[in-house]
Scaffold this motif. Sequence first.
Motif, short mmCIF file in Angstrom:
data_model
loop_
_atom_site.label_atom_id
_atom_site.label_comp_id
_atom_site.label_asym_id
_atom_site.label_seq_id
_atom_site.Cartn_x
_atom_site.Cartn_y
_atom_site.Cartn_z
N PHE A 1 3.17 -7.11 -2.12
CA PHE A 1 3.26 -5.20 -2.05
C PHE A 1 1.57 -5.05 -2.39
O PHE A 1 1.07 -3.63 -1.95
N GLY A 2 1.00 -5.28 -3.75
CA GLY A 2 -0.77 -4.93 -4.05
C GLY A 2 -1.56 -5.27 -3.21
O GLY A 2 -2.43 -4.70 -3.58
N LYS A 3 -1.34 -6.09 -2.50
CA LYS A 3 -2.53 -6.57 -1.32
C LYS A 3 -3.00 -5.37 -0.33
O LYS A 3 -2.69 -4.72 0.14
N PHE A 4 -4.00 -5.08 -0.94
CA PHE A 4 -4.91 -4.13 0.07
C PHE A 4 -6.07 -4.13 0.74
O PHE A 4 -5.93 -3.52 1.76
N PHE A 5 -7.07 -5.00 0.39
CA PHE A 5 -8.13 -5.15 1.71
C PHE A 5 -7.36 -6.61 2.16
O PHE A 5 -6.63 -7.29 2.09
#
Length: 606
Positions: A60-64
């Motif tokens: 859920f907290g993967k951004f790139f």
Amino acid sequence: MLFNEGKIGNINLKNRLVMLPTVTNLAQDGFVTNREIEYYNRRSKDVSLVIVGASYVNIFGKFFKNQLGIDSDEKIDGLKKLANIIHQNGAKAGIQLAMHNPKFKPADFSREEVQGFIEDFAKAAVRAKKAGFDMVELHFAHGWFVNQFLSPDVNKRADEYGRSFEGRAKFALEILRKVKTYVPDLAVICRINADDFTGGGFNIEESVEFAKMLEANGANGFDLSAGVGSTSEYHISPMSVEDMPLLNLVKRIKNNVGIPVIAANKLGFAENWEQILQDNAADFIGIARGLIGDPDCVVKLKKGNGNDIRYCIHCNQACIAYILKGLPVSCMINPEVGREKEFEVKTDHPLDIAVIGGGPAGMAAAVYLAKKGHRVELFEKSNKLGGQLNIAKIPPHKGEIGRVVEYLERELRKNNIAVHLNRNVTVEEIKNMPFDKVVIAAGSVPRKINGDMDIVSYQAFDVLSGDLPEDTGIIVIGGGLTGLETAELLAEKGKSVTVLEAKDEVGDGVFPMVRKLLLNRLKKLNVSIITKATINHISDKKLSYNVDEIEKVIEFDDIVIAIGNNPNKTFNELKGNDKYSFIGDCNVMATAVEAIRDGADLSLKL
């Protein structure tokens, strides 16, 4: 003091220089790749501590796009290889634990979900220890997920994870406590914002108190930064921001805690680093972009070769901008980034190669071809090298660009490349040159405006070179980066400037942070900007233009044309012959980053 030993938590550090975390986009599906390992291998030989860039603790907290993950046990083996290579090079290994999902705000989650995120951080720390890391860094800064909980203008929760300062800090403190519970013998540092710089956000007063709370709950050190997404100029400061913008805030936090503090962001030159330590403003010097640009900067300093360091010029064009686009990290002054092994290959068949054009593409091609083992000569028609970089460094706040030319000139000398200035080589001369290969790097020429005008206009190139209009009222036609920078230069010289741009907005394609700061400066200088403007005719010192089909007229004293460049076609008849390679703007119009990369990449083919 830079090479004095230090300590953070239970780990001893051989010097005071730390490689700070940066996302690289070199991972694959969150797993460590060989390119990631080579990237850190190249940069971990002389610093005391390497902190691997933001690794997501849950999907859920993967951004790139190609961000590194530490969210599952399957990733431990790859992370172990990463920690091992850092250790083999004599540095301690840390990894930053992070999550970021800007689509959501703190109020969007239940209490149970928040506690699940806390568990995710703690489990990630356990994986870090299993992989052999000496330290974890908890990412509580930059408007990322945890920083949003800290911020009063973002966190609108009505439960114990909001309402008050203590409530907003609860999420971060519980992450820290759980990590310390799960891995009590692992050093833990926290990256925090000294200030969000958003007006209603987390500020220095709260940051000081937060730092005290983190220390009381077991933090072993701080990596201090500032700014969120909308104010990112405070954590990845561009060249228009003065050096050491956060140092006074860093000092204030250090004076209120008893654990080590790492200073970060545009810290100037090595002599500034030393002074920061001597002044007790920080305990460690954090280097991020500087190690992307020059992986050898620390060893050069240690050996007394500080003058040879390729200092970051803070352009953000190939590090931050590339990462945000989902591309692997790169660098204007170091196109080898993330491709270190590729550039180690030497040729078995040295060639005699001529490079025509001494701009950034030509200089880079000459340097990298020579490094590969070829015999290279460079021909430049003017009396100096650098091409349009010599113009790019002239606008206000752009002086750091000049260091790119200085670096490339040093590399030409180091590699014994013969440089011929004032050589305006013709097509016929090139055809008769006794070289195995010829590289054409002839650059570009300014575009000309369509239509008649009864005055002789200036080109932005000429204005930036010092040919300033004498009168006051100036129209700049073209609102790209060059047009805006030319307008700024003229306005600072006391001119009354109006910028006309045909598109819906000015600064198209300019990195958003740079665009924002530039437009703010132009506003303060009272530069008028008119968009969606179609020029009708220019006569009698009056310019007629249409906006939304309404004709308007503006009077002027002089006109400056800044509508971009076209490829220089002087040598086009040579295209199609394998002997000749066209690179840089004479092939495809691009930025200095792409020009230098184009020149370097040619060496991988020849």
